[in-house]
Write a protein that holds these residues in place. Structure first.
Motif, short mmCIF file in Angstrom:
data_model
loop_
_atom_site.label_atom_id
_atom_site.label_comp_id
_atom_site.label_asym_id
_atom_site.label_seq_id
_atom_site.Cartn_x
_atom_site.Cartn_y
_atom_site.Cartn_z
N GLU A 98 0.93 -1.17 0.01
CA GLU A 98 0.04 0.16 0.14
C GLU A 98 0.87 1.35 0.18
O GLU A 98 0.51 2.35 -0.81
N TYR A 99 2.01 1.35 0.84
CA TYR A 99 2.71 2.42 0.87
C TYR A 99 3.67 2.38 -0.40
O TYR A 99 3.52 3.79 -0.92
N LEU A 100 3.95 1.53 -1.13
CA LEU A 100 4.54 1.90 -2.41
C LEU A 100 3.50 2.00 -3.55
O LEU A 100 3.99 2.87 -4.53
N VAL A 101 2.58 1.69 -3.31
CA VAL A 101 1.32 2.19 -4.45
C VAL A 101 1.41 3.60 -4.45
O VAL A 101 1.13 4.13 -5.19
N ARG A 102 1.28 4.06 -3.11
CA ARG A 102 1.03 5.59 -2.98
C ARG A 102 2.43 6.42 -3.52
O ARG A 102 2.21 7.44 -4.11
N VAL A 103 3.45 5.85 -3.22
CA VAL A 103 4.72 6.33 -4.06
C VAL A 103 4.75 6.45 -5.28
O VAL A 103 4.93 7.44 -5.93
N LEU A 104 4.16 5.26 -5.94
CA LEU A 104 4.13 5.21 -7.60
C LEU A 104 3.25 6.42 -7.85
O LEU A 104 3.20 6.87 -8.73
N VAL A 105 1.93 6.54 -7.20
CA VAL A 105 0.97 7.42 -7.66
C VAL A 105 1.62 8.92 -7.49
O VAL A 105 1.45 9.90 -8.45
N LYS A 106 2.08 9.28 -6.28
CA LYS A 106 2.57 10.46 -6.17
C LYS A 106 3.75 10.81 -7.45
O LYS A 106 3.78 12.01 -7.67
N ALA A 107 4.48 9.88 -7.76
CA ALA A 107 5.35 10.12 -8.83
C ALA A 107 4.91 10.43 -10.10
O ALA A 107 5.00 11.30 -11.08
N VAL A 108 3.94 9.52 -10.34
CA VAL A 108 3.12 9.55 -11.63
C VAL A 108 2.44 10.92 -11.66
O VAL A 108 2.19 11.35 -12.74
N ALA A 109 1.62 11.39 -10.87
CA ALA A 109 0.98 12.66 -10.52
C ALA A 109 1.90 13.79 -10.97
O ALA A 109 1.44 15.02 -11.84
N ARG A 110 3.03 13.63 -11.05
CA ARG A 110 4.02 14.82 -10.99
C ARG A 110 4.74 14.41 -12.28
O ARG A 110 5.84 15.19 -12.40
N GLY A 111 4.44 13.48 -12.95
CA GLY A 111 4.89 13.29 -14.41
C GLY A 111 6.37 12.46 -14.38
O GLY A 111 6.87 12.51 -15.34
N GLY A 112 6.44 11.61 -13.32
CA GLY A 112 7.54 10.67 -13.20
C GLY A 112 7.26 9.23 -13.48
O GLY A 112 6.07 8.86 -13.38
N ASN A 113 8.30 8.54 -13.44
CA ASN A 113 8.10 7.04 -13.32
C ASN A 113 8.75 6.62 -11.81
O ASN A 113 9.57 7.37 -11.20
N MET A 114 8.24 5.48 -11.50
CA MET A 114 8.96 4.72 -10.53
C MET A 114 9.60 3.36 -10.69
O MET A 114 8.93 2.59 -11.46
N LEU A 115 10.89 3.33 -10.50
CA LEU A 115 11.59 2.23 -10.75
C LEU A 115 11.92 1.58 -9.34
O LEU A 115 12.99 2.00 -8.60
N LEU A 116 11.22 0.58 -9.02
CA LEU A 116 11.14 -0.01 -7.65
C LEU A 116 12.06 -1.24 -7.36
O LEU A 116 12.19 -2.18 -8.44
N ASN A 117 13.11 -1.01 -6.69
CA ASN A 117 14.32 -2.14 -6.44
C ASN A 117 13.89 -3.03 -5.67
O ASN A 117 13.34 -2.96 -4.69
N ILE A 118 14.41 -4.33 -6.31
CA ILE A 118 14.55 -5.45 -5.35
C ILE A 118 15.74 -5.92 -5.48
O ILE A 118 16.69 -5.77 -6.25
N GLY A 119 16.29 -6.88 -4.39
CA GLY A 119 17.84 -7.47 -4.22
C GLY A 119 17.67 -9.07 -4.00
O GLY A 119 17.19 -9.26 -2.93
N PRO A 120 17.49 -9.68 -5.18
CA PRO A 120 17.62 -10.99 -5.18
C PRO A 120 18.90 -11.57 -4.05
O PRO A 120 19.62 -10.80 -3.92
#
Length: 646
Positions: free
Chosen positions: A356-378
Motif C-alpha cells: 500500500e505504501y509503495l502504491v502511493r509512492v508510485l501514484v505521487k510520482a506519476v501525478a507529477r509526471g515521473g516514473n517509479m523504478l522499484l528496486n528488489i535485491g535477489p
C-alpha cells in the motif's frame, strides 16, 4: 505579356530576398546556439571543450532531436523494476561475522575486502543455481511493471555478463557457467518487458586504475579522500592522476558499454556515480553508448553537474536514492525507491515497506509526471526474497484493477487534493483517493470545466457516481462510506477539458490538509530542497529577508483549523510567522544542537486559526533574518476542528 513578365520577375526577386533573409536569420540563430565560452580542463586532463555549444558536444545536440521518440515507451510504462544482484548478494551485507548494514552491494568497500580475497572467497563461490529468468520476468510482469534495469556491473567491477574485455566475469570467475543477462533479456522479451542495464561506469574497485579502491591501490574517489577533501573533486585538485584513470575508461568502461549494447541490444542503460570521474571522461563514455545505439535511453547519472556545462546529458532526470517524496518537476524523471533500505540483498534489513505504501509512492510520482523504478535485491542463490515477492504480489493485485490510472498517463493538471493525488489521460482524470471520506462526500477542487461522467475504476459496469458543482471551482461526488481499496481507490472522471483548472488548492473542512513544502511556491530567495528520502523531504535555506513558502488555496466554506508545522529544527531558535488569509500565527522554532540529518521531523503545534471562504494565500516566513537557518520545513498541516459556516 510584359506585365506578366514584370510580375513574375518581381515575385522571383521577392522570394530571393526572403530566402536571403531567412538564410541570414538561420545562420544568426545557429551562431547564437553554438556560441559559447569554452571550458577546457587543465592539462594533463583530456582537452575536450565541455561547455554548452561546444563542437565537441555536437553528438549530444544531435541526440536531443530524437529524444521524444526514444522516451515514448519509457513514459508509457511509468512503472519498472530495478534489480541489484551480483556476487555480493551471497554475503547479505555481512563479512566474517560482522553485519555492515547500509547498502549491501557496498560490502566490499565497507569491509575493505582485498580484491584477491573478494575474487577467491566471494566471486569464486557465487553459484546462483536457483536463478530462473522466466520466473523473475513473470513475477515482474505480474506486478504491473513494464521495464527492467539490472546490474550488469556494479562498483565491485564484477561483470554479470559475457565480457571479452575482462576475466572478472560470471562466466570466467564463478562455477555458474551461464550468462544470466542473456537469459533475463530473453525472458523479458517473451513477457513483453523492456530491458536495460545498470552499469557502474565511473566507479570500479576491482581495477588498479579504477576510481574508488583506496584500500588495495592509491586511487582517488574512495573513502580516504587521498587526493581531495570531501568538498573538492580529485580531478580538479590533482589533474595529473587523470591519464592513469583514463586507462580504466579506455580499457574497460567504454569497451564493456559497447559490449553490452552490441551483444544484448538493451532498451536502456543506467549509469551511476559520475562524480568519481572527470566530466570529459564521462562524456566520452556517454558518447560511445549513444554511438553504439542512437535510440538507447540513458538516465541522468552519466555526467555530474559541472559549472558551465548544460546539464546531465541524459534523456531524463534520476532522483536521489530511495526518494519517496517529490518536488514539482516539469521534465521527465524517475524515482528509485527500494522495498527495504538496501539495494543489494541484505539478510538483516527487514524494514520492508507495505504494498500500500509503495502504491502511493508510485501514484505521487506519476501525478507529477515521473516514473517509479522499484528496486528488489535477489539473494545470492538467485532466488527473489519472499518479502519482495509479497510486496510485488500486493502491488500487482492493485495494478490488475487500476493499471489504466498509471500506464500511459501524464502529469495531472489538478492541484494536490486533501484526500490524495490525481493522474490524467487527455480529458480523463483518475482521482487516487488515499484518505477516503467517511461522510460519503468527496470534493474535487480546482476544476472549472464540465464533468461528463464519473465512476469507480474497479466497477466493470462503470456505474455513474452522482456529482454536482457546488461552486465555480468545486465538484462534489457522492461516494460510499467505505473505501473500495486500502491503498488507493480510483475514481475515473471524464471531463470536457482537463486544462480548464485553477491552481488554488481546496482546503477541506472535513479532512486533514497536508501542505507539503515540496508542493509550495518559493518566493524571494533560493531554497534548498531535500532529496526526497523519508528523512530528507523538506525545504531549508531560509537565509534572506523576505523569503517565504506559499500555497495558493481556497475554501468553499469557512472553517476553523489547528495549524501544525512539521520540520527539522536547527541549532538556533528563530521566530517565524504563518499567515493564512487575514489570520496570523507566530512562534519560535525548537532548537536542536545535532545536525539536521541526524534527527527526525517534529510536529510543532502553532495554534488555531479561522479561515473564511474564497481564495487566499497561506504563507510561512521568518520574522527576521534567521540566525543560521530557520528550519527544514516538510509541511504545514491544517486540521479541521469543526465545520464552519459562510
Amino acid at each position: 505579356m510584359k506585365n506578366n513578365l514584370k510580375s513574375t520577375l518581381k515575385t522571383v526577386i521577392y522570394i530571393a530576398i526572403v530566402m536571403v533573409f531567412v538564410q541570414c536569420n538561420s545562420v544568426e540563430k545557429t551562431d547564437k546556439q553554438t556560441s559559447h565560452t569554452s571550458i577546457i580542463p587543465p592539462l594533463p586532463r583530456l582537452q575536450m571543450d565541455i561547455a554548452a555549444g561546444s563542437p565537441d558536444l555536437q553528438w549530444w545536440r544531435d541526440a536531443k532531436t530524437t529524444r521524444e521518440q526514444r522516451l515514448e515507451d519509457w513514459r508509457d510504462a511509468r512503472f519498472g523494476c530495478f534489480i541489484h544482484w551480483n556476487a555480493s548478494s551471497l554475503l547479505g551485507s555481512s563479512w566474517k561475522g560482522k553485519n555492515y548494514g547500509g547498502y549491501a552491494e557496498h560490502i566490499q568497500r565497507m569491509a575493505k575486502i582485498p580484491c584477491d580475497e573478494y575474487r577467491r572467497d566471494v566471486v569464486g563461490n557465487f553459484n546462483p543455481t536457483g536463478f530462473n529468468a522466466d520466473e523473475w520476468a513473470a513475477t515482474i510482469r505480474k506486478a504491473g511493471m513494464r521495464y527492467v534495469i539490472i546490474t550488469a556491473k556494479h562498483h565491485d567491477g564484477f561483470a554479470m555478463f559475457d565480457s571479452d574485455v575482462s576475466d572478472f566475469t560470471i562466466l570466467k570467475a564463478t562455477p555458474f557457467g551461464r550468462d544470466p543477462m542473456a537469459e533475463l533479456k530473453a525472458a523479458c522479451d517473451k513477457n513483453g518487458l523492456k530491458f536495460g542495464f545498470y552499469y557502474s561506469h565511473a566507479f570500479d574497485w576491482g581495477e588498479p586504475n579504477g576510481p574508488g579502491n583506496d584500500w588495495d591501490y592509491e586511487n582517488p574517489g574512495g573513502d580516504k579522500h587521498l587526493f581531495a577533501s570531501r568538498n573538492t573533486k580529485w580531478f580538479d585538485v590533482h589533474p595529473e592522476i587523470a591519464p592513469r584513470i583514463r586507462k580504466y575508461v579506455d580499457e574497460k568502461s567504454i569497451p564493456q558499454v559497447r559490449e553490452l549494447i552490441g551483444k544484448y541490444d538493451p532498451d536502456f542503460i543506467w549509469f551511476d556515480t559520475p562524480h568519481k570521474l572527470p566530466p570529459e571522461e564521462n562524456l566520452r563514455i556517454m558518447k560511445a553508448a549513444r554511438a553504439a545505439k542512437p535510440n538507447i535511453v540513458i538516465n541522468s547519472r552519466g555526467v555530474q553537474p559541472y559549472t558551465g556545462m548544460p546539464g546531465h546529458f541524459g534523456d531524463y532526470e534520476s532522483t536521489s536514492d530511495r526518494a519517496v517524496d517529490f518536488p514539482t518537476n516539469d521534465g521527465d524523471w524517475e524515482t528509485i525507491p527500494t522495498t527495504n533500505e538496501s539495494y543489494g540483498y541484505s539478510a538483516t534489513d527487514r524494514s520492508h515497506k507495505t504494498p500500500e505504501y509503495l502504491v502511493r509512492v508510485l501514484v505521487k510520482a506519476v501525478a507529477r509526471g515521473g516514473n517509479m523504478l522499484l528496486n528488489i535485491g535477489p539473494k545470492g542463490d538467485g532466488i527473489i526474497d519472499d518479502a519482495d515477492i509479497k510486496i510485488l504480489d500486493g502491488i500487482g493485485k492493485w495494478m490488475d484493477v487500476n493499471e489504466a490510472s498509471i500506464r500511459g498517463t501524464v502529469r495531472t493538471t489538478l492541484p494536490v487534493q486533501a484526500w490524495g493525488e490525481s493522474t490524467r489521460k487527455k480529458n480523463t482524470f483518475y482521482l487516487h483517493v488515499f484518505d477516503w471520506p467517511t461522510d460519503g462526500v468527496l470534493q474535487l477542487g480546482g476544476f472549472l470545466g464540465k464533468v461528463n461522467k464519473a465512476y469507480l475504476l474497479s466497477d466493470k459496469n462503470q456505474t455513474a457516481i452522482t456529482h454536482k458543482r457546488t461552486d465555480d471551482m468545486t465538484v462534489q461526488f457522492e461516494v460510499s462510506a467505505k473505501a473500495p481499496d486500502e491503498a488507493s481507490s480510483v475514481i475515473v472522471v471524464e471531463v470536457d477539458d482537463a486544462e480548464h483548472v485553477d491552481s488554488h488548492r481546496l482546503i477541506s473542512t472535513t479532512q486533514n490538509n497536508m501542505l507539503r513544502a515540496f508542493d509550495g511556491m518559493a518566493v524571494d530567495g533560493e531554497f534548498k530542497y531535500g532529496n526526497g528520502k523519508v528523512t530528507n523531504s523538506g525545504v531549508s535555506g531560509w537565509t534572506q529577508d523576505g523569503q517565504s513558502m506559499t500555497w495558493p488555496v481556497y475554501l468553499s466554506k469557512a472553517g476553523k483549523f489547528k495549524v501544525i508545522a512539521e520540520y527539522k529544527p536547527y541549532k538556533h531558535s528563530n521566530k517565524f510567522i504563518v499567515e493564512a488569509g487575514t489570520a496570523t500565527l507566530s512562534d519560535t522554532t525548537v532548537s536542536d544542537s545535532r545536525r539536521s540529518r541526524d534527527i527526525d521531523y517534529i510536529k510543532h503545534e502553532l495554534g488555531n486559526i479561522n479561515l473564511s471562504s474564497g481564495n487566499q494565500i497561506i504563507k510561512i516566513y521568518a520574522d527576521s533574518i534567521p540566525d543560521g537557518d530557520l528550519m527544514e520545513l516538510r509541511a504545514l498541516h491544517l486540521i479541521p476542528l469543526f465545520q464552519g459556516k459562510d
